[in-house]
Design a protein around this motif. Structure first.
Motif, PDB file in Angstrom:
ATOM      1  N   LEU A 166       3.201  18.804 -10.061  1.00  0.00           N
ATOM      2  CA  LEU A 166       4.620  18.331 -10.586  1.00  0.00           C
ATOM      3  C   LEU A 166       4.859  16.719  -9.691  1.00  0.00           C
ATOM      4  N   LEU A 167       4.637  17.068  -8.281  1.00  0.00           N
ATOM      5  CA  LEU A 167       4.972  16.220  -7.324  1.00  0.00           C
ATOM      6  C   LEU A 167       4.247  15.145  -7.437  1.00  0.00           C
ATOM      7  N   SER A 168       2.813  15.180  -8.018  1.00  0.00           N
ATOM      8  CA  SER A 168       2.003  14.202  -7.927  1.00  0.00           C
ATOM      9  C   SER A 168       2.028  13.126  -9.179  1.00  0.00           C
ATOM     10  N   THR A 169       2.969  13.708  -9.958  1.00  0.00           N
ATOM     11  CA  THR A 169       3.101  13.006 -11.339  1.00  0.00           C
ATOM     12  C   THR A 169       4.690  12.259 -11.250  1.00  0.00           C
ATOM     13  N   LEU A 170       5.228  12.308 -10.262  1.00  0.00           N
ATOM     14  CA  LEU A 170       6.611  11.697 -10.223  1.00  0.00           C
ATOM     15  C   LEU A 170       6.448  10.288  -9.718  1.00  0.00           C
ATOM     16  N   ARG A 171       7.183   9.535 -10.249  1.00  0.00           N
ATOM     17  CA  ARG A 171       7.467   8.323  -9.721  1.00  0.00           C
ATOM     18  C   ARG A 171       7.797   7.968  -8.321  1.00  0.00           C
ATOM     19  N   GLY A 172       7.307   7.339  -7.437  1.00  0.00           N
ATOM     20  CA  GLY A 172       7.542   7.288  -6.079  1.00  0.00           C
ATOM     21  C   GLY A 172       6.300   7.741  -5.248  1.00  0.00           C
ATOM     22  N   SER A 173       6.526   7.355  -3.806  1.00  0.00           N
ATOM     23  CA  SER A 173       5.590   7.823  -3.053  1.00  0.00           C
ATOM     24  C   SER A 173       5.846   9.287  -2.716  1.00  0.00           C
ATOM     25  N   ILE A 174       4.744  10.184  -2.100  1.00  0.00           N
ATOM     26  CA  ILE A 174       4.879  11.467  -1.827  1.00  0.00           C
ATOM     27  C   ILE A 174       4.685  11.720  -0.519  1.00  0.00           C
ATOM     28  N   CYS A 175       5.168  12.929   0.342  1.00  0.00           N
ATOM     29  CA  CYS A 175       4.878  13.295   1.359  1.00  0.00           C
ATOM     30  C   CYS A 175       4.617  14.962   1.317  1.00  0.00           C
ATOM     31  N   LEU A 176       3.410  15.054   2.069  1.00  0.00           N
ATOM     32  CA  LEU A 176       2.857  16.366   2.240  1.00  0.00           C
ATOM     33  C   LEU A 176       2.904  16.978   3.569  1.00  0.00           C
ATOM     34  N   TYR A 177       3.406  18.284   3.719  1.00  0.00           N
ATOM     35  CA  TYR A 177       3.368  18.734   4.894  1.00  0.00           C
ATOM     36  C   TYR A 177       2.471  19.771   5.278  1.00  0.00           C
ATOM     37  N   GLN A 178       1.863  19.711   6.703  1.00  0.00           N
ATOM     38  CA  GLN A 178       0.428  20.199   7.051  1.00  0.00           C
ATOM     39  C   GLN A 178       0.547  21.854   6.595  1.00  0.00           C
ATOM     40  N   GLY A 179      -0.483  22.190   5.865  1.00  0.00           N
ATOM     41  CA  GLY A 179      -0.406  23.441   5.752  1.00  0.00           C
ATOM     42  C   GLY A 179      -0.107  23.894   4.014  1.00  0.00           C
ATOM     43  N   GLU A 180       0.760  22.972   3.555  1.00  0.00           N
ATOM     44  CA  GLU A 180       1.175  23.299   2.178  1.00  0.00           C
ATOM     45  C   GLU A 180      -0.082  23.227   1.330  1.00  0.00           C
ATOM     46  N   ILE A 219       0.766   5.836 -10.142  1.00  0.00           N
ATOM     47  CA  ILE A 219       1.198   5.332  -8.839  1.00  0.00           C
ATOM     48  C   ILE A 219       2.638   4.842  -8.670  1.00  0.00           C
ATOM     49  N   ASP A 220       2.637   3.841  -9.914  1.00  0.00           N
ATOM     50  CA  ASP A 220       3.925   3.029  -9.989  1.00  0.00           C
ATOM     51  C   ASP A 220       4.509   2.873 -11.130  1.00  0.00           C
ATOM     52  N   GLY A 221       4.012   3.508 -12.246  1.00  0.00           N
ATOM     53  CA  GLY A 221       4.430   3.381 -13.725  1.00  0.00           C
ATOM     54  C   GLY A 221       5.629   3.897 -13.978  1.00  0.00           C
ATOM     55  N   ASP A 222       6.190   3.482 -15.085  1.00  0.00           N
ATOM     56  CA  ASP A 222       7.620   3.845 -15.420  1.00  0.00           C
ATOM     57  C   ASP A 222       7.476   5.350 -15.805  1.00  0.00           C
ATOM     58  N   LEU A 223       8.596   6.074 -15.391  1.00  0.00           N
ATOM     59  CA  LEU A 223       9.035   7.529 -15.833  1.00  0.00           C
ATOM     60  C   LEU A 223      10.122   7.507 -16.713  1.00  0.00           C
ATOM     61  N   THR A 224       9.871   8.122 -17.961  1.00  0.00           N
ATOM     62  CA  THR A 224      10.800   8.312 -18.968  1.00  0.00           C
ATOM     63  C   THR A 224      10.560   9.743 -19.295  1.00  0.00           C
ATOM     64  N   TRP A 273       0.835  -1.205   0.024  1.00  0.00           N
ATOM     65  CA  TRP A 273      -0.047   0.143   0.221  1.00  0.00           C
ATOM     66  C   TRP A 273       0.902   1.241  -0.068  1.00  0.00           C
ATOM     67  N   TRP A 274       1.794   1.324   0.591  1.00  0.00           N
ATOM     68  CA  TRP A 274       2.909   2.195   0.702  1.00  0.00           C
ATOM     69  C   TRP A 274       3.574   2.869  -0.516  1.00  0.00           C
ATOM     70  N   ARG A 275       3.432   1.674  -1.699  1.00  0.00           N
ATOM     71  CA  ARG A 275       4.074   2.041  -2.849  1.00  0.00           C
ATOM     72  C   ARG A 275       3.216   2.965  -3.805  1.00  0.00           C
ATOM     73  N   GLY A 276       3.818   4.249  -3.692  1.00  0.00           N
ATOM     74  CA  GLY A 276       2.985   5.362  -4.450  1.00  0.00           C
ATOM     75  C   GLY A 276       2.094   6.037  -3.561  1.00  0.00           C
ATOM     76  N   ALA A 277       2.212   5.753  -2.345  1.00  0.00           N
ATOM     77  CA  ALA A 277       1.216   6.468  -1.402  1.00  0.00           C
ATOM     78  C   ALA A 277       1.287   7.769  -1.175  1.00  0.00           C
ATOM     79  N   VAL A 278       0.365   8.726  -1.015  1.00  0.00           N
ATOM     80  CA  VAL A 278       0.515  10.122  -0.454  1.00  0.00           C
ATOM     81  C   VAL A 278       0.219   9.960   1.144  1.00  0.00           C
ATOM     82  N   ILE A 279       1.457  10.583   1.691  1.00  0.00           N
ATOM     83  CA  ILE A 279       1.461  10.765   3.276  1.00  0.00           C
ATOM     84  C   ILE A 279       1.251  12.182   3.619  1.00  0.00           C
ATOM     85  N   TYR A 280       0.486  12.344   4.587  1.00  0.00           N
ATOM     86  CA  TYR A 280       0.377  13.628   5.177  1.00  0.00           C
ATOM     87  C   TYR A 280       1.224  13.924   6.606  1.00  0.00           C
ATOM     88  N   GLN A 281       2.074  14.919   6.574  1.00  0.00           N
ATOM     89  CA  GLN A 281       2.713  15.020   7.548  1.00  0.00           C
ATOM     90  C   GLN A 281       2.166  15.836   8.780  1.00  0.00           C
TER      91      GLN A 281
END
Length: 549
Positions: free
Chosen positions: A365-379, A473-478, A12-20
């Protein structure tokens, strides 16, 4: 063989969006001016409404609070200023009912000097915990054992008159470093991890994960000889910490063995994860690769590469390409902001007027990168960095290096919930622990809820777009080469190929696609007006494009 459903739950963590969540600045419910766990529970619906997958809680453990909770005196309890273990359990249940996973900080490279372990360790050289921390004799002239420095300023060693030895501290003198060369220390730390696993947490964010071990021989670090640009990845240029090549005070090979022990423990529980913070200067990606390889250490890591001031296509191409070249089978967690750095709207925007546009472009931009992403409260509100007076500072790092470096309080100010209320609805106390800037109150949640064009609504739409396309979520990026200085890449999975183009400059561009590449369908990109495109894409300044090839 695992079923598809079980494998998806496990990953579930692979490509997850995590809110700090920074608990002391999220929501106060007992009118003491500090956020608390009940406040987190109260505001969980807001977090869930964003469309994120998990929350990460900064430390809430028992602590003297010399470093805002990153100096732990009891790893298995909640500090009274935040509430109780019962409050935590209630929050955990509420989060799970909303479909949110819960990740908590583990600050195990060091403890507070008030932790019972250290109190016993410093009492003599022969007690059962005498070797639980990094102790060393002075040089014949009484000076420290070597030249190691503290990130928070000054030597990385502090003299103890009882033992008549120095102890190591990478941060404050009240944060002594644990000695991970001791198997007993490792066992004790893993026992604390098990405590929270048994309570049902879904994972751990590992603070300073490459600091667990130091060189057994305590060799001095050589000078930093690389270009000056990478010294500031771990510490500001005003800090002499960046003048050393940190070969011996962190990132030791023995750490891999401990991370395997940690992973083995987590693997005895279902669907748990780890994300490590790697601060290792120019070597961060190599360290990330080692720590996330072979499926037997950490699940993912993040580095400081995107936490600087660079907002250019070249920088993002370099960071992502370096990750893809260095990391064979590991996973990355990308972030633009967290509790330790200036908020990215202030770092990236050149004027106050363009901040909302930058906030929207950055999450797109962040949401379209390959990887999980972390958002910080207030952003999600587009909050800028708060400009605080010296007398308002609480961060020992900023107080130590003021005025050249203002510390981390500017990104830790309370969340603004309701514009018309005192302290923007964060607390009913006469004074909050840090002030709520009037500029932040104007960007409060309730005001942005009512505005369909707000940064908050843009975050929701953008994260919905990410979930709607498995390729994101986890597709290839070129990367796609163009004649214009734009960031262009494709994401591909299961036969769907999406093209993204980001113009990070302030002037319009017309991007000719490579020969043979044609856009079959222009897809709506939240917050940006779609334009017609087949072989050429027209973009305004600070604009984005999405199309299906």
């Amino acid at each position: 063989m695992e079923s598809t459903g079980k494998a998806a739950a496990k990953d579930w963590w692979r490509g997850a969006v995590i809110y700090q969540v920074y608990p002391r600045s999220f929501q106060d419910t007992d009118a003491n001016g500090l956020g608390d766990i009940k406040g987190i529970t109260r505001r969980l619906p807001h977090i869930a409404s964003l469309g994120v997958d998990a929350i990460w809680l900064a430390p809430f453990f028992t602590s003297p609070m010399a470093d805002m909770g990153y100096d732990v005196s009891d790893y298995c309890d909640v500090d009274p200023i935040f509430g109780t273990l019962a409050d935590f359990d209630e929050m955990l249940v509420a989060a799970h009912e909303l479909g949110l996973k819960v990740i908590i900080d583990q600050v195990i490279s060091h403890s507070s000097d008030r932790h019972p372990w250290f109190v016993e360790s410093r009492s003599s050289r022969t007690n059962p915990k005498a070797d639980w921390y990094v102790w060393a004799d002075p040089k014949p002239d009484g000076t420290a054992p070597n030249n190691w420095l503290s990130i928070f300023g000054g030597p990385g060693w502090e003299w103890d008159g009882v033992r008549r030895q120095y102890y190591q501290h990478n941060f404050l003198t009240s944060q002594p470093d644990l000695n991970f060369h001791s198997r007993d220390v490792q066992d004790a730390v893993l026992s604390a991890v098990r405590f929270w696993l048994d309570r049902g947490v879904d994972g751990f964010r590992l603070d300073t994960v490459n600091y667990y071990f130091c060189d057994k021989q305590l060799r001095s670090n050589p000078p930093h000889e690389a270009n000056e640009s990478d010294a500031g990845l771990d510490a500001p240029d005003t800090n002499p910490y960046g003048m050393q090549n940190h070969l011996y005070d962190k990132t030791q090979p023995e750490n891999l063995g401990f991370l395997k022990r940690l992973r083995a423990l987590l693997d005895t529980y279902e669907n748990r994860t780890t994300v490590g913070e790697v601060g290792d200067g120019a070597r961060s990606l190599q360290t990330l690769a080692a720590y996330t390889s072979d499926g037997d250490k950490l699940h993912m890591c993040y580095t400081f590469d995107l936490l600087g001031p660079e907002f250019t296509p070249a920088h993002f191409r370099s960071c992502v390409s370096a990750f893809q070249e260095n990391v064979r089978d590991g996973w990355v967690c990308w972030a633009f902001s967290n509790h330790d750095v200036n908020r990215h709207v202030s770092r990236f925007a050149k004027t106050e007027e363009e901040r909302p546009r930058i906030a929207k472009l950055a999450i797109s931009l962040l949401s379209t990168l390959r990887g999980s992403i972390c958002l910080y409260q207030g952003e999600e509100l587009g909050l800028p960095e708060a400009d605080l007076a010296f007398e308002d500072l609480r961060d020992p790092y900023g107080i130590r290096f003021w005025p050249a470096f203002k510390g981390r309080d500017g990104c830790r100010t309370p969340m603004p919930w309701e514009a018309g209320r005192v302290h923007a609805g964060f607390t009913t106390a006469e004074k909050s622990w840090l002030p709520v800037p009037y500029q932040h109150a104007a960007l409060s949640v309730d005001k942005q809820e009512a505005d369909n064009d707000s940064v908050l609504q843009h975050y929701r739409h953008t994260l919905a777009l990410r979930k709607a396309h498995p390729a994101l979520i986890d597709g290839d990026l070129t990367f796609v080469n163009t004649k214009e200085d734009v960031l262009a890449f494709t994401r591909e999975k299961h036969g769907e190929t999406l093209l993204f183009i980001f113009n990070l400059a302030r002037k319009p561009v017309q991007v000719a696609l490579p020969k043979g590449m044609k856009v079959k369908e222009v897809l709506p990109m939240p917050g940006f007006v779609p334009g017609a495109a087949v072989e050429t894409v027209k973009l305004d300044g600070l604009d984005a494009f999405c199309g299906r090839l």
